[in-house]
Write a protein that holds these residues in place. Sequence first.
Motif, PDB file in Angstrom:
ATOM      1  N   UNK A   1     -47.103 -14.215  -5.880  1.00  0.00           N
ATOM      2  CA  UNK A   1     -47.657 -13.846  -4.574  1.00  0.00           C
ATOM      3  C   UNK A   1     -46.988 -12.580  -4.039  1.00  0.00           C
ATOM      4  N   UNK A   2     -45.667 -12.495  -4.180  1.00  0.00           N
ATOM      5  CA  UNK A   2     -44.951 -11.301  -3.726  1.00  0.00           C
ATOM      6  C   UNK A   2     -45.371 -10.074  -4.535  1.00  0.00           C
ATOM      7  N   UNK A   3     -45.531 -10.234  -5.843  1.00  0.00           N
ATOM      8  CA  UNK A   3     -45.947  -9.112  -6.686  1.00  0.00           C
ATOM      9  C   UNK A   3     -47.323  -8.613  -6.284  1.00  0.00           C
ATOM     10  N   UNK A   4     -48.227  -9.528  -5.964  1.00  0.00           N
ATOM     11  CA  UNK A   4     -49.568  -9.111  -5.572  1.00  0.00           C
ATOM     12  C   UNK A   4     -49.551  -8.383  -4.229  1.00  0.00           C
ATOM     13  N   UNK A   5     -48.836  -8.931  -3.256  1.00  0.00           N
ATOM     14  CA  UNK A   5     -48.772  -8.298  -1.930  1.00  0.00           C
ATOM     15  C   UNK A   5     -48.118  -6.920  -2.033  1.00  0.00           C
ATOM     16  N   UNK A   6     -47.028  -6.818  -2.778  1.00  0.00           N
ATOM     17  CA  UNK A   6     -46.368  -5.524  -2.972  1.00  0.00           C
ATOM     18  C   UNK A   6     -47.303  -4.551  -3.694  1.00  0.00           C
ATOM     19  N   UNK A   7     -47.951  -5.023  -4.742  1.00  0.00           N
ATOM     20  CA  UNK A   7     -48.856  -4.165  -5.505  1.00  0.00           C
ATOM     21  C   UNK A   7     -50.000  -3.618  -4.663  1.00  0.00           C
ATOM     22  N   UNK A   8     -50.587  -4.463  -3.835  1.00  0.00           N
ATOM     23  CA  UNK A   8     -51.687  -4.012  -2.972  1.00  0.00           C
ATOM     24  C   UNK A   8     -51.176  -3.004  -1.948  1.00  0.00           C
ATOM     25  N   UNK A   9     -49.975  -3.233  -1.404  1.00  0.00           N
ATOM     26  CA  UNK A   9     -49.403  -2.279  -0.445  1.00  0.00           C
ATOM     27  C   UNK A   9     -49.194  -0.920  -1.105  1.00  0.00           C
ATOM     28  N   UNK A  10     -48.680  -0.920  -2.328  1.00  0.00           N
ATOM     29  CA  UNK A  10     -48.466   0.342  -3.049  1.00  0.00           C
ATOM     30  C   UNK A  10     -49.804   0.997  -3.376  1.00  0.00           C
ATOM     31  N   UNK A  11     -50.756   0.215  -3.845  1.00  0.00           N
ATOM     32  CA  UNK A  11     -52.078   0.761  -4.179  1.00  0.00           C
ATOM     33  C   UNK A  11     -52.718   1.417  -2.961  1.00  0.00           C
ATOM     34  N   UNK A  12     -52.656   0.764  -1.822  1.00  0.00           N
ATOM     35  CA  UNK A  12     -53.235   1.345  -0.601  1.00  0.00           C
ATOM     36  C   UNK A  12     -52.530   2.647  -0.221  1.00  0.00           C
ATOM     37  N   UNK A  13     -51.212   2.703  -0.388  1.00  0.00           N
ATOM     38  CA  UNK A  13     -50.474   3.922  -0.050  1.00  0.00           C
ATOM     39  C   UNK A  13     -50.857   5.053  -0.997  1.00  0.00           C
ATOM     40  N   UNK A  14     -51.032   4.725  -2.265  1.00  0.00           N
ATOM     41  CA  UNK A  14     -51.424   5.744  -3.245  1.00  0.00           C
ATOM     42  C   UNK A  14     -52.831   6.257  -2.926  1.00  0.00           C
ATOM     43  N   UNK A  15     -53.750   5.350  -2.660  1.00  0.00           N
ATOM     44  CA  UNK A  15     -55.137   5.734  -2.371  1.00  0.00           C
ATOM     45  C   UNK A  15     -55.212   6.549  -1.088  1.00  0.00           C
ATOM     46  N   UNK A  16     -54.458   6.143  -0.066  1.00  0.00           N
ATOM     47  CA  UNK A  16     -54.484   6.844   1.225  1.00  0.00           C
ATOM     48  C   UNK A  16     -53.566   8.069   1.246  1.00  0.00           C
ATOM     49  N   UNK A  17     -52.899   8.352   0.120  1.00  0.00           N
ATOM     50  CA  UNK A  17     -51.999   9.498  -0.006  1.00  0.00           C
ATOM     51  C   UNK A  17     -50.886   9.456   1.047  1.00  0.00           C
ATOM     52  N   UNK A  18     -50.313   8.271   1.225  1.00  0.00           N
ATOM     53  CA  UNK A  18     -49.217   8.090   2.164  1.00  0.00           C
ATOM     54  C   UNK A  18     -47.896   8.190   1.413  1.00  0.00           C
ATOM     55  N   UNK A  19     -46.789   8.442   2.127  1.00  0.00           N
ATOM     56  CA  UNK A  19     -45.485   8.500   1.461  1.00  0.00           C
ATOM     57  C   UNK A  19     -45.108   7.137   0.873  1.00  0.00           C
TER      58      UNK A  19
ATOM     59  N   UNK B   1     -53.816  -9.521   1.762  1.00  0.00           N
ATOM     60  CA  UNK B   1     -53.733  -8.665   0.573  1.00  0.00           C
ATOM     61  C   UNK B   1     -54.922  -8.901  -0.346  1.00  0.00           C
ATOM     62  N   UNK B   2     -55.334 -10.162  -0.472  1.00  0.00           N
ATOM     63  CA  UNK B   2     -56.480 -10.476  -1.323  1.00  0.00           C
ATOM     64  C   UNK B   2     -57.797 -10.020  -0.702  1.00  0.00           C
ATOM     65  N   UNK B   3     -57.776  -9.682   0.577  1.00  0.00           N
ATOM     66  CA  UNK B   3     -58.970  -9.179   1.255  1.00  0.00           C
ATOM     67  C   UNK B   3     -59.153  -7.675   1.064  1.00  0.00           C
ATOM     68  N   UNK B   4     -58.164  -7.022   0.476  1.00  0.00           N
ATOM     69  CA  UNK B   4     -58.268  -5.576   0.229  1.00  0.00           C
ATOM     70  C   UNK B   4     -59.418  -5.312  -0.736  1.00  0.00           C
ATOM     71  N   UNK B   5     -60.188  -4.264  -0.496  1.00  0.00           N
ATOM     72  CA  UNK B   5     -61.313  -3.956  -1.387  1.00  0.00           C
ATOM     73  C   UNK B   5     -60.835  -3.252  -2.663  1.00  0.00           C
ATOM     74  N   UNK B   6     -60.049  -3.956  -3.466  1.00  0.00           N
ATOM     75  CA  UNK B   6     -59.432  -3.365  -4.648  1.00  0.00           C
ATOM     76  C   UNK B   6     -60.474  -2.750  -5.576  1.00  0.00           C
ATOM     77  N   UNK B   7     -61.607  -3.404  -5.741  1.00  0.00           N
ATOM     78  CA  UNK B   7     -62.652  -2.879  -6.630  1.00  0.00           C
ATOM     79  C   UNK B   7     -63.121  -1.493  -6.171  1.00  0.00           C
TER      80      UNK B   7
END
Length: 194
Positions: free
Chosen positions: A51-69, A91-97
Motif C-alpha cells: 500500500x505504501x509503495x503504491x501511494x508513493x508511486x502515484x505521488x511520484x508519477x503525478x509529480x513527474x507528469x505535472x513537472x513538479x520538483x 491514490x487508486x482514484x488517480x487516472x493512471x491510465x
Amino acid sequence: MWDRPNNAGDTAGLYTAPASFSFHEEAVGQLASDVGAYERRAALIAWRYAAAALVLGVAVLRRVVDNKPPLTVTGVEELCQEPTLGQLHEALSAPVADLVPARPIHSAIPGEREATARRWATVRDAVDDVMNLVQELAADEDADHPRTKDEAATCLLTRHSPPPTDPTYDGILEPLFHLAEEVPYDIHRTIKQA
C-alpha cells in the motif's frame, strides 16, 4: 498455508475420535493455529508495504507528469509509512491510465488503457469494500471507532483487521501487489517519453 494444517487437524480428529488420547489432533491444531497467525502477520506486513509503495508511486508519477520538483526526503519518508485506507483509496482514484503515455504503436496492446483503468477501479472498489468491512467489524465488536465511512477512511488496515475475524485484505492483497509493482514501470515510461 493455513488450509493444509487445518485439514490435517480435521483428519487427525477423525482418526483419534474413538480413542481417549488426542495428542496428534492437538499438535496439528496448535500447528494450524500458529501457521494461521504467521500467514496473517505476513499478509499484514505485505499489505503495509504494498500500500505504501503504491501511494508513493502515484505521488511520484503525478509529480513527474505535472513537472513538479521531486519530493523532499521528509515527504518520501511520510509516504513510506502505511497509508490510511482513505489515502490508498485516493491514490487508486488517480487516472493512471491517462497519466502514462501510450506505448509506441509497434508494441501497443489493444485496449490497454481501458484494461488499466478497470484494474485500478477494481482495486479502488475493493478498498471501498474494506472500509465498509472495517466499519462493520467495529459495530460487531461494539467499538467506538470507526462508526462512519469517513472514520473508516482514517484507519490503518493493519490495526483494524482483528485476529478472530476473517482477514479484511482477502481478495485485494494480490491485485494491490500487481499495481504497486507496475507503478515504477509507468514512471519510467513517463520519464522516457517526456
